[in-house]
Motif scaffolding. Structure first.
Motif, short mmCIF file in Angstrom:
data_model
loop_
_atom_site.label_atom_id
_atom_site.label_comp_id
_atom_site.label_asym_id
_atom_site.label_seq_id
_atom_site.Cartn_x
_atom_site.Cartn_y
_atom_site.Cartn_z
N ASP A 229 0.85 -1.20 0.00
CA ASP A 229 0.00 0.00 0.00
C ASP A 229 0.88 1.24 0.00
O ASP A 229 2.09 1.17 0.19
N ASP A 230 0.24 2.38 -0.21
CA ASP A 230 0.93 3.69 -0.18
C ASP A 230 2.14 3.71 -1.11
O ASP A 230 3.27 4.06 -0.70
N TYR A 231 1.92 3.36 -2.38
CA TYR A 231 2.98 3.47 -3.38
C TYR A 231 3.46 4.92 -3.43
O TYR A 231 2.69 5.86 -3.30
N GLY A 232 4.76 5.10 -3.62
CA GLY A 232 5.35 6.42 -3.64
C GLY A 232 5.88 6.86 -2.29
O GLY A 232 6.40 7.97 -2.14
N THR A 233 5.80 5.98 -1.28
CA THR A 233 6.34 6.27 0.03
C THR A 233 7.86 6.53 -0.03
O THR A 233 8.57 5.86 -0.77
N THR A 234 8.31 7.53 0.70
CA THR A 234 9.75 7.80 0.81
C THR A 234 10.15 7.81 2.27
O THR A 234 9.40 8.27 3.12
N GLN A 235 11.32 7.28 2.58
CA GLN A 235 11.83 7.29 3.95
C GLN A 235 13.31 7.01 3.92
O GLN A 235 13.77 6.09 3.21
N LYS A 236 14.07 7.78 4.69
CA LYS A 236 15.50 7.54 4.79
C LYS A 236 15.72 6.50 5.89
O LYS A 236 15.37 6.72 7.05
N ILE A 237 16.30 5.37 5.52
CA ILE A 237 16.51 4.28 6.47
C ILE A 237 18.01 4.18 6.76
O ILE A 237 18.81 4.05 5.83
N THR A 238 18.36 4.24 8.03
CA THR A 238 19.76 4.21 8.43
C THR A 238 20.00 3.08 9.42
O THR A 238 19.07 2.55 10.05
N ALA A 239 21.25 2.69 9.58
CA ALA A 239 21.60 1.61 10.51
C ALA A 239 21.27 2.01 11.93
O ALA A 239 21.43 3.18 12.32
N PRO A 240 20.79 1.09 12.75
CA PRO A 240 20.45 1.41 14.14
C PRO A 240 21.68 1.66 14.99
O PRO A 240 22.77 1.25 14.67
#
Length: 240
Positions: A229-240
């Motif tokens: 769902d929610d195609y076009g979602t953006t998020q910066k994912i970084t190492a914990p």
């Protein structure tokens, strides 16, 4: 008299136009099957998933065998983005004991925080416990979208309502997958063939895939369902 009739007709005309607009909004995406053969619809769904920036993804297990070996992934939800990365929550089971946890995956590195393995994030090779690399799930190569173009015996099914507001027309497609194909979801998948049901929106977005078969050796068939769902979602994912 003529003027009176016009005044009476005007509200009726506005009401009719409003109702027509509402119907149009509910049916804003007609069935993907209108202009596509079954294989063309699956090809379009792969292209759409491969080209989006990201999606909200949810995985659920149904009819999980009680004798499934080792740590088994029973659920996951989070954000999957291109290039390969994922961040979200997971649910795992070990000998019937269920634990909730968190996962971050970037390319080939996966970090997990779950009580079964400790109380802090730690790197983990998910393949060693029979789980997928979450970052790989929407990869353009070797990800779930590849299943769409690897499906055999594809047939068009029913049109159903779906979407967050039940305002989409989704077309179901059924088919079969080779056991090697579904290892992207469960690396230890032991069955030779699996049944799959896809639901695709009129705009070509894959809404769900439900894969049924023997994922764990010497167990009964079960189903993993993955929703998008929610195609076009953006998020910066970084190492914990």
């Amino acid at each position: 008299m003529a003027r009176t009739k016009k005044l009476l007709l005007a509200p009726a005309l506005v009401l009719a136009l409003s109702l027509s607009a509402c119907v149009g909004q509910d049916d804003k995406d007609g069935p993907v099957s209108e202009e596509n053969s079954p294989q063309e619809a699956l090809d379009l769904a792969k292209k759409t998933l491969d080209e989006t920036s990201g999606v909200q993804l949810e995985l659920k297990a149904e009819d999980l065998p009680a004798n499934a070996p080792g740590i088994v992934l029973t659920g996951a939800s989070g954000v999957a983005v291109h290039p390969r990365a994922f961040e979200g929550d997971i649910v795992a089971s070990l000998s019937g004991l269920t634990q909730n946890g968190q996962v971050v995956a970037i390319e080939d590195t996966v970090w997990v925080k779950i009580a079964l393995l400790g109380n802090a994030f730690q790197e983990l090779d998910p393949g060693k416990i029979g789980a997928p690399n979450p970052a790989q799930l929407i990869a353009t190569e070797g990800g779930l979208s590849d299943l769409l173009v690897s499906t055999g015996d594809v047939e068009e099914g029913d049109s159903v309502r779906g979407g967050s507001n039940n305002d989409e027309v989704l077309t179901e497609y059924t088919g079969t997958l080779a056991g090697d194909d579904v290892t992207v979801l469960v690396p230890t998948a032991s069955g030779d063939t699996f049944d799959v049901v896809y639901q695709i929106a009129g705009n070509g977005e894959l809404r769900s895939m439900a894969i049924t078969g023997v994922f764990y050796a010497d167990t009964d068939p079960m189903t993993y369902t993955v929703s998008f769902d929610d195609y076009g979602t953006t998020q910066k994912i970084t190492a914990p």
